[in-house]
Design a protein around this motif. Sequence first.
Motif, PDB file in Angstrom:
ATOM      1  N   ALA A 149       0.652  -1.265   0.001  1.00 20.22           N
ATOM      2  CA  ALA A 149       0.118   0.452  -0.155  1.00 20.22           C
ATOM      3  C   ALA A 149       0.977   1.293   0.273  1.00 20.22           C
ATOM      4  CB  ALA A 149      -1.020  -0.094   1.347  1.00 20.22           C
ATOM      5  N   ALA A 150       2.385   1.444   0.857  1.00 17.17           N
ATOM      6  CA  ALA A 150       2.757   1.801   0.734  1.00 17.17           C
ATOM      7  C   ALA A 150       4.131   2.735  -0.808  1.00 17.17           C
ATOM      8  CB  ALA A 150       3.733   2.316   1.967  1.00 17.17           C
ATOM      9  N   ILE A 151       4.160   1.429  -1.450  1.00 24.62           N
ATOM     10  CA  ILE A 151       4.717   1.986  -2.185  1.00 24.62           C
ATOM     11  C   ILE A 151       3.901   2.311  -3.679  1.00 24.62           C
ATOM     12  CG2 ILE A 151       6.558   0.403  -4.056  1.00 24.62           C
ATOM     13  CD1 ILE A 151       7.372  -1.438  -1.573  1.00 24.62           C
ATOM     14  N   GLU A 152       5.274   3.250  -4.009  1.00 29.50           N
ATOM     15  CA  GLU A 152       4.469   3.722  -5.360  1.00 29.50           C
ATOM     16  C   GLU A 152       5.705   3.265  -6.562  1.00 29.50           C
ATOM     17  OE1 GLU A 152       3.922   8.394  -5.601  1.00 29.50           O
ATOM     18  OE2 GLU A 152       3.218   8.296  -2.933  1.00 29.50           O
ATOM     19  N   GLY A 153       5.113   2.437  -7.115  1.00 32.25           N
ATOM     20  CA  GLY A 153       6.045   2.509  -8.289  1.00 32.25           C
ATOM     21  C   GLY A 153       5.216   0.247  -8.743  1.00 32.25           C
ATOM     22  N   SER A 154       6.564  -0.707  -8.328  1.00 37.04           N
ATOM     23  CA  SER A 154       5.962  -1.837  -7.708  1.00 37.04           C
ATOM     24  C   SER A 154       6.580  -2.705  -7.342  1.00 37.04           C
ATOM     25  CB  SER A 154       5.550  -2.464  -9.837  1.00 37.04           C
ATOM     26  OG  SER A 154       7.533  -2.654  -9.672  1.00 37.04           O
ATOM     27  N   CYS A 155       6.625  -3.155  -7.076  1.00 32.38           N
ATOM     28  CA  CYS A 155       7.264  -3.694  -5.887  1.00 32.38           C
ATOM     29  C   CYS A 155       7.090  -5.688  -5.475  1.00 32.38           C
ATOM     30  CB  CYS A 155       7.523  -3.843  -4.495  1.00 32.38           C
ATOM     31  SG  CYS A 155       8.670  -5.160  -3.393  1.00 32.38           S
ATOM     32  N   SER A 156       6.844  -7.287  -5.894  1.00 30.67           N
ATOM     33  CA  SER A 156       7.697  -8.853  -5.545  1.00 30.67           C
ATOM     34  C   SER A 156       8.513  -9.073  -5.632  1.00 30.67           C
ATOM     35  CB  SER A 156       7.644  -9.806  -7.233  1.00 30.67           C
ATOM     36  OG  SER A 156       5.901  -8.651  -8.702  1.00 30.67           O
ATOM     37  N   LEU A 157       8.020  -9.843  -4.427  1.00 35.51           N
ATOM     38  CA  LEU A 157       8.816 -10.069  -2.860  1.00 35.51           C
ATOM     39  C   LEU A 157       8.342 -11.569  -2.311  1.00 35.51           C
ATOM     40  CD1 LEU A 157       7.396  -9.693   0.007  1.00 35.51           C
ATOM     41  CD2 LEU A 157       6.694  -7.694  -0.885  1.00 35.51           C
ATOM     42  N   LEU A 158       9.350 -12.472  -2.295  1.00 37.91           N
ATOM     43  CA  LEU A 158       9.572 -13.766  -1.339  1.00 37.91           C
ATOM     44  C   LEU A 158       9.712 -13.351   0.005  1.00 37.91           C
ATOM     45  CD1 LEU A 158      11.016 -15.965  -4.187  1.00 37.91           C
ATOM     46  CD2 LEU A 158       8.081 -15.262  -3.803  1.00 37.91           C
ATOM     47  N   LEU A 159       9.629 -13.777   0.705  1.00 37.94           N
ATOM     48  CA  LEU A 159      10.153 -13.850   2.906  1.00 37.94           C
ATOM     49  C   LEU A 159      10.233 -15.589   2.904  1.00 37.94           C
ATOM     50  CD1 LEU A 159       7.877 -11.216   4.429  1.00 37.94           C
ATOM     51  CD2 LEU A 159       9.661 -11.101   2.975  1.00 37.94           C
ATOM     52  N   LEU A 160      11.324 -15.538   3.384  1.00 38.71           N
ATOM     53  CA  LEU A 160      12.059 -16.791   3.805  1.00 38.71           C
ATOM     54  C   LEU A 160      11.341 -16.549   5.636  1.00 38.71           C
ATOM     55  CD1 LEU A 160      13.012 -20.244   3.252  1.00 38.71           C
ATOM     56  CD2 LEU A 160      15.580 -18.019   3.714  1.00 38.71           C
ATOM     57  N   THR A 161      10.918 -17.705   5.733  1.00 38.07           N
ATOM     58  CA  THR A 161      10.671 -18.415   7.191  1.00 38.07           C
ATOM     59  C   THR A 161      10.779 -18.996   7.609  1.00 38.07           C
ATOM     60  OG1 THR A 161       8.121 -18.139   7.109  1.00 38.07           O
ATOM     61  CG2 THR A 161       9.138 -16.340   7.114  1.00 38.07           C
ATOM     62  N   ASP A 162      11.046 -19.530   9.269  1.00 41.16           N
ATOM     63  CA  ASP A 162      10.112 -20.449   9.569  1.00 41.16           C
ATOM     64  C   ASP A 162       9.299 -21.250   9.528  1.00 41.16           C
ATOM     65  OD1 ASP A 162       9.106 -19.832  11.509  1.00 41.16           O
ATOM     66  OD2 ASP A 162      10.449 -20.225  13.182  1.00 41.16           O
ATOM     67  N   THR A 163       8.465 -21.205   8.775  1.00 38.01           N
ATOM     68  CA  THR A 163       6.313 -21.986   8.355  1.00 38.01           C
ATOM     69  C   THR A 163       7.238 -22.248   6.955  1.00 38.01           C
ATOM     70  OG1 THR A 163       6.184 -19.935   8.391  1.00 38.01           O
ATOM     71  CG2 THR A 163       5.799 -20.595  10.901  1.00 38.01           C
ATOM     72  N   GLY A 164       8.145 -21.477   6.292  1.00 35.66           N
ATOM     73  CA  GLY A 164       7.978 -21.549   4.847  1.00 35.66           C
ATOM     74  C   GLY A 164       7.860 -19.968   4.155  1.00 35.66           C
ATOM     75  N   ILE A 165       7.128 -20.699   3.102  1.00 32.81           N
ATOM     76  CA  ILE A 165       7.844 -19.010   2.555  1.00 32.81           C
ATOM     77  C   ILE A 165       6.263 -18.628   1.978  1.00 32.81           C
ATOM     78  CG2 ILE A 165       8.448 -18.011  -0.474  1.00 32.81           C
ATOM     79  CD1 ILE A 165      10.626 -20.397  -0.082  1.00 32.81           C
ATOM     80  N   TYR A 166       6.418 -17.192   1.847  1.00 33.14           N
ATOM     81  CA  TYR A 166       5.898 -16.099   1.460  1.00 33.14           C
ATOM     82  C   TYR A 166       5.778 -15.698   0.717  1.00 33.14           C
ATOM     83  CZ  TYR A 166       3.367 -16.095   6.410  1.00 33.14           C
ATOM     84  OH  TYR A 166       2.564 -16.818   7.568  1.00 33.14           O
ATOM     85  N   ALA A 167       5.068 -15.084  -0.585  1.00 29.88           N
ATOM     86  CA  ALA A 167       4.990 -14.667  -1.916  1.00 29.88           C
ATOM     87  C   ALA A 167       4.140 -13.460  -2.424  1.00 29.88           C
ATOM     88  CB  ALA A 167       5.352 -15.810  -3.450  1.00 29.88           C
ATOM     89  N   ALA A 168       4.551 -12.748  -2.969  1.00 27.01           N
ATOM     90  CA  ALA A 168       3.213 -11.535  -2.818  1.00 27.01           C
ATOM     91  C   ALA A 168       3.564 -10.878  -3.972  1.00 27.01           C
ATOM     92  CB  ALA A 168       3.599 -10.757  -1.742  1.00 27.01           C
ATOM     93  N   ARG A 169       2.651 -10.753  -5.625  1.00 29.97           N
ATOM     94  CA  ARG A 169       3.107 -10.178  -6.461  1.00 29.97           C
ATOM     95  C   ARG A 169       2.716  -8.448  -6.217  1.00 29.97           C
ATOM     96  NH1 ARG A 169       0.497 -12.144 -12.132  1.00 29.97           N
ATOM     97  NH2 ARG A 169       1.072 -10.413 -13.060  1.00 29.97           N
ATOM     98  N   ASP A 170       3.158  -7.619  -6.815  1.00 30.68           N
ATOM     99  CA  ASP A 170       2.968  -6.367  -6.742  1.00 30.68           C
ATOM    100  C   ASP A 170       1.290  -5.911  -7.140  1.00 30.68           C
ATOM    101  OD1 ASP A 170       3.299  -5.241 -10.242  1.00 30.68           O
ATOM    102  OD2 ASP A 170       4.333  -7.003 -10.056  1.00 30.68           O
TER     103      ASP A 170
END
Length: 468
Positions: A149-170
């Motif tokens: 919500a805060a980013i103007e532009g684009s941002c896709s990302l992956l988060l690596l945690t001890d429960t698995g991976i979060y993946a988010a498309r911009d």
Amino acid sequence: MGGLFGVVSTKDCVADLYYGTDYHSHLGTRRGGMAVCNETGIQRAIHNIENSYFRTKFEIELNRFNGHYGIGVISDTDPQPLIVGSHLGTFGIVTVGKINNQQTLIQRAFARKSYFSDTTAGDANPTEVVAMLICEADNYVDGIKNAQAAIEGSCSLLLLTDTGIYAARDRLGRTPLTIGCQKGAYAVSSETCAFPNLGYEVDRCLGAGEIIHMTPDGWEQVSPPGDRMQVCSFLWVYYGYPASEYEGINVEDVRNRCGAALADRDDINVDFVGGIPDSGIGHGLGYANRRQLPYRRPFVKYTPTWPRSFMPQNQTMRDLVAHMKLIPVRQLIEDQRILFCEDSIVRGTQLRDNVQILFDYGAQEVHMRPACPCLIYPCEFLNFSTSRSTLDLAGRKAIQDLEGTEDRDLASYAIAGSEKNLAMIDRIREQLHLTTLKYQRLEDLVTAIGLPKAQLCTHCWDGSSYSC
């Protein structure tokens, strides 16, 4: 640009992570990185890949890395992955995109007496800015939503945690993420070409703004996609790999259709058709097949010892590398009328040199057919066609020559077939020393891709886009 790859598996995932990330090497030339999560925490490695390939730099990690969850990145911006310790826990993060309001977000953080520990070229690391936004929330999902919500532009990302991976498309889906699956493992990738040789089948594409959580047992949607999408059209035209598909649409197939569309609007008499390697080849084959003309390779690309030239920061070196890799074949050039298909014309400097070589080698005529319209507007959402000066774009430089200023009446110049559009194209033709130059019409490109125009970002050509 850049590319992401993540994998969660019931067995060690390092080999899949290594090769899966490597399959994104066409998307960047600066840095590569991998991180894996295991019982001791998160292991990370980042290497410079400007003068060496990803596999060469990261082969050593195969022996020292181990884990069931991992993320990788090819980055043309900042060193990644970052490992962040926070109230949410320790996590790894990789990102692809462009943050247009980064300075505003940084000043907002400074006002709260926050700080940034990592810098890139004297500025805060954009991936750390994203991590900071995520850590403003009480959980990972709300944190990712806060960042998007805060980013103007684009941002896709992956988060690596001890429960698995979060993946988010911009939020508007300008960069793709696709889920792949095999027995006991799931992967998420910017490029689907990473899946087949690793034994993964395409499951589904993430929607624009969608967030999922992956474990070796499967994935769950933790935030649904939005109702608008504008995926970058250049995925199919230029920087996507021929074996990849986005929104279920294959890159090479689209390039063949683009070439056919160029042929449908052309009647020039030539001896054969060629494609400027590599991404122009698919367009050239489509053109040649539609008009039933011979396809030949008067330029061949030499890659074994030359570094990749997608997006080096030093433009002089980029031009040199591109020139040195493209080798002319005199026997196919002399006394010939040649038509080339090219993915696009950005600055035009490399192309001008290549055209001159053709005439030096005895070509009678050289015709150019770019597979997309003339670039007039710098990209605001990724790092393609971005420059400190709009005059680096061949289209804007031609407008400057015609108007005395490079930003007058741009909408008229973007209309295919208009008086100003044709004058701009002829000025570019003169500058490149071409016999003829005809660009793809935007409506033909949209048809070749096969998605409604409202679902495609065409900002570089006509200035239209949704904003985040």
